[in-house]
Write a protein that holds these residues in place. Structure first.
Motif, PDB file in Angstrom:
ATOM      1  N   LYS A  91       3.042  -3.921   1.948  1.00 17.48           N
ATOM      2  CA  LYS A  91       3.605  -4.932   2.092  1.00 17.48           C
ATOM      3  C   LYS A  91       5.101  -5.426   0.879  1.00 17.48           C
ATOM      4  CE  LYS A  91       2.639  -6.072   6.061  1.00 17.48           C
ATOM      5  NZ  LYS A  91       3.225  -5.546   7.427  1.00 17.48           N
ATOM      6  N   ASN A 136       8.150   4.778  -0.540  1.00 16.98           N
ATOM      7  CA  ASN A 136       7.408   4.970   1.231  1.00 16.98           C
ATOM      8  C   ASN A 136       6.246   4.768   1.472  1.00 16.98           C
ATOM      9  OD1 ASN A 136       9.695   6.129   2.277  1.00 16.98           O
ATOM     10  ND2 ASN A 136       8.988   7.726   1.941  1.00 16.98           N
ATOM     11  N   PRO A 182       2.878   2.709   1.642  1.00 17.90           N
ATOM     12  CA  PRO A 182       2.451   1.874   2.833  1.00 17.90           C
ATOM     13  C   PRO A 182       1.426   0.264   2.988  1.00 17.90           C
ATOM     14  CG  PRO A 182       0.618   3.751   2.063  1.00 17.90           C
ATOM     15  CD  PRO A 182       2.424   3.515   1.326  1.00 17.90           C
ATOM     16  N   SER A 189      -5.885   5.308  -4.447  1.00 22.09           N
ATOM     17  CA  SER A 189      -5.039   4.622  -4.189  1.00 22.09           C
ATOM     18  C   SER A 189      -4.958   3.211  -4.883  1.00 22.09           C
ATOM     19  CB  SER A 189      -5.122   3.484  -2.973  1.00 22.09           C
ATOM     20  OG  SER A 189      -4.946   4.641  -1.976  1.00 22.09           O
ATOM     21  N   GLN A 223      -1.945  -3.504   1.953  1.00 21.26           N
ATOM     22  CA  GLN A 223      -2.477  -2.218   2.710  1.00 21.26           C
ATOM     23  C   GLN A 223      -3.635  -1.538   3.468  1.00 21.26           C
ATOM     24  OE1 GLN A 223      -2.960   1.252  -0.425  1.00 21.26           O
ATOM     25  NE2 GLN A 223      -2.990   2.688   1.685  1.00 21.26           N
ATOM     26  N   SER A 226      -3.230  -9.241   6.240  1.00 18.75           N
ATOM     27  CA  SER A 226      -2.550  -8.106   4.879  1.00 18.75           C
ATOM     28  C   SER A 226      -0.696  -8.545   5.717  1.00 18.75           C
ATOM     29  CB  SER A 226      -2.464  -7.002   6.887  1.00 18.75           C
ATOM     30  OG  SER A 226      -1.173  -6.826   7.677  1.00 18.75           O
TER      31      SER A 226
END
Length: 678
Positions: free
Chosen positions: A318, A314, A316, A416, A403, A396
């Protein structure tokens, strides 16, 4: 409290008696009889294991015990065989000793024709390493040294890992690169799992891997048992079995028992692993996409040694769908670049036509980001409803692992980037003035260059302070109505956005088109991630060259015919930055310094004198403080001095002044001053 022990000196083949006078835990401690040890006892005796070791002279061995009962390793055990492990040049590294009754131990030469019975300081290697390196024939991997020797007598090249099943290390893989491998597991669950793990580890390294399960074996039997079972089990029969053996495939369950394979592997979550091309969403799970043997592979796990990694679910960002496997590798890069340019133009109105080339090259460079040491920050700036957020949305859809974030904290940014290596696209952020996040600004300015790590103090499980360093290098886009600090802007390509004149670009983005472009960009990545980038000359000076050079190299890769066009764009940006420098406060200060010197011919001056000149044309609210002026003069490279009346000032350096006047284009006489006019 004392106790008498009888030690066996294996080198001298004699019994040495020693009295231990102290006990710590399970170890008795005595003066070592094998070297001058008169004051401090250094010999440790493990009574339970019947072993001894001196931590000064490194002498070790076993206690004398003529009535062998349950000792695993002892001097009086019968050595059935020894197996020499050699390095790449054929030098002896260590030896595996096989005992009867069955047991194993490892020892290494001490340099004095004796052995040290441990592997301290030795890096293990596969058995028969020199033969593996030189072999052009397939290499068989079995579970034990005895099996290797039996295969060698039959004329095969074979190897094994020391210390038994489950001990294959990833460091062994390099010796089997581009070789054909045949895995021959022992006929039991541990042997099956052992070869399964080796096969998984060698995927993409060995050119071919075959799986041979020998027929007619009982539980726990191996290749040596197969050879001894029947006279017909000879080299010719084994060659026929190898010819018929299937290619290796990772099986989720052991076929004989139905039990899961690799039950001892430790499951871990790790999204970014070596040689990763991208992430794929398949059957409701995020999986790895690798490029091996000139084909793309989707894999649930990445296995190394005793750990099994899978990506975080899951995410976030692409990711792709499994259709990527159907893509052809015959990629028309020029056409792809043209389509990316067309995609951006369809949904985004940029201030200049040249901006589209910059953005398309930026997209390409994100797919090869591991090959660059710098990356420009894209800064979309303007008032409300000028397409800034739209720019982030469009990019994006194309950028590598993009992200989008509408809010950002320091922890979010560095964790991240450290864990997922995304392309970060930030919508609205405040870094300056009241309410500005200075800590976040400090982090953002490190994202443009590889190696600028950020330190953070964390608490470990014991509550102790620990400093950890995070690599924040990542492609970054900022879309905001707010100004950003100068030091960050110097790392940016600035796009001052205007309201759209063409309403057609405000239509919904075609997701199918975007997905098609992402898949083709991923094929581009798979094709070029291991290849060298085109060599290129510098196209600008200083920081501008740093941030534009990755885009220039990308252009030379995908559209070299537009080289001159790109260089002209860089020159325009360089000229714009020079003009901005001429209008800066620093330029004003240099002009004021030069005016003061020309009028008074005095190389020493008070800070207040320069402040007064600067503030003559400023309103009361715009006045610049003496401290601010002093700091800027110091940063310009002038020496601070104490003048006769005790007040602080500066001294003008002619060489430095000349350099600054050239930089800020400050001239005198009939030409006037570009800096002051600006």
């Amino acid at each position: 409290m004392s106790k008498l022990f009888h030690l066996w000196d294996n080198q001298a083949r004699r019994i040495v008696s020693v009295e231990a006078t102290k006990k710590e835990g399970k170890n008795w401690i005595a003066l070592c009889p094998f070297h001058p040890d008169k004051n401090r006892p250094n010999l440790y005796i493990d009574e339970e294991k019947e072993k001894y070791h001196c931590f000064t002279c490194n002498k070790n061995g076993f206690l004398y015990n003529p009535k062998y009962r349950k000792l695993k390793y002892s001097y009086h055990r019968n050595i059935a065989a020894t197996y020499n492990y050699k390095d790449e040049e054929g030098n002896l590294l260590y030896q595996v000793v096989r005992y009867k009754p069955k047991g194993f131990n490892q020892r290494r030469p001490d340099g004095n024709n004796d052995w040290i019975w441990n592997m301290k300081g030795v890096n293990p290697v596969p058995y028969h390493l020199p033969e593996i390196i030189q072999s052009i024939e397939p290499v068989m991997i079995v579970e034990g040294e005895k099996d290797v020797e039996n295969l060698k007598r039959m004329g095969f090249t074979a190897t094994t890992s020391p210390m038994g099943a489950g001990k294959w290390k990833a460091s062994y893989n390099k010796y089997l690169k581009d070789k054909e491998v045949i895995l021959i597991p022992d006929h039991d669950q541990p042997g099956y799992q052992h070869c399964q793990r080796i096969g998984q580890s060698l995927r993409g390294i060995a050119v071919k891997i075959k799986w041979l399960e020998l027929p007619g074996l009982e539980e726990k039997e191996d290749i040596s048992d197969w050879i001894e079972k029947e006279k017909g089990n000879n080299k010719e029969k084994l060659l026929q079995l190898i010819k018929e053996a299937p290619d290796f495939t990772l099986k989720k369950h052991e076929e004989r028992s139905g039990k899961p394979i690799n039950p001892i592997l430790k499951n871990r979550t790790k999204t970014i692993v070596p040689n990763l091309i991208h992430l794929v969403g398949d059957q409701g799970r995020t999986k790895y996409l690798f490029y091996k043997n000139e084909q793309l592979l989707i894999e649930d796990y990445f296995i190394t040694e005793d750990k099994r990694y899978s990506p975080k679910q899951n995410l976030p960002i692409k990711i792709l769908n499994p259709n990527i496997l159907k893509r052809s590798f015959n990629l028309d890069i020029v056409r792809l670049a043209t389509e990316i340019d067309a995609f951006i133009k369809s949904y985004l109105e940029m201030p200049l036509d040249s901006d589209y080339l910059i953005l398309s090259m930026w997209v390409f460079h994100t797919y090869l980001i591991e090959k660059f040491n710098t990356t420009p920050i894209l800064y979309f700036y303007g008032v409300k409803e000028t397409g800034k957020s739209r720019a982030g949305e469009v990019l994006s859809e194309l950028a590598f692992r993009a992200q989008r974030l509408t809010s950002l904290t320091e922890a979010t940014l560095f964790r991240s980037v450290e864990l997922f290596k995304p392309t970060l696209i930030i919508d609205e952020i405040k870094l300056l003035g009241k309410g500005g996040n200075q800590g976040l600004a400090d982090l953002i300015k490190t994202t443009y260059k590889r190696g600028l790590k950020v330190s953070r103090i964390n608490l470990n499980k014991s509550g102790e302070d620990q400093i950890e360093y995070y690599d924040t290098f990542t492609p970054l886009v900022i879309c905001t109505t707010e100004s950003i600090p100068d030091i960050i802007e110097s790392r940016c390509i600035l796009f001052t956005m205007q309201k759209n004149s063409n309403p057609q670009i405000e239509k919904m983005i075609d997701k199918k088109w975007a997905n098609d472009l992402r898949e083709r960009l991923t094929i581009f990545r798979a094709n070029y991630i291991t290849k060298e980038l085109p060599e290129a000359q510098y196209i600008a000076r200083g920081r501008l060259n740093e941030i534009m050079f990755p885009l220039y190299q990308s252009l030379l890769l995908v559209g070299p015919e537009r080289k001159n066009e790109f260089i002209d764009i860089v020159r325009r940006i360089q000229k714009s930055k020079e003009n901005e420098d001429g209008m800066s406060l620093e330029a004003e200060i240099v002009k004021a310094l030069d005016d003061e010197y020309q009028e008074n011919q005095n190389k020493q001056f008070l800070t207040q004198v320069i402040s007064k000149r600067l503030n003559e044309i400023r309103s009361e609210n715009e006045q610049i403080s003496d401290r601010a002026v002093s700091n800027r003069i110091k940063r310009l490279g002038f020496d601070k001095i104490r003048i006769k009346n005790g007040r602080m000032g500066f001294r003008i350096n002619d060489e430095r002044m000349g350099s600054l006047k050239t930089k800020y284009k400050i001239t005198r006489g009939t030409e006037g001053s570009e800096g002051s006019e600006g």
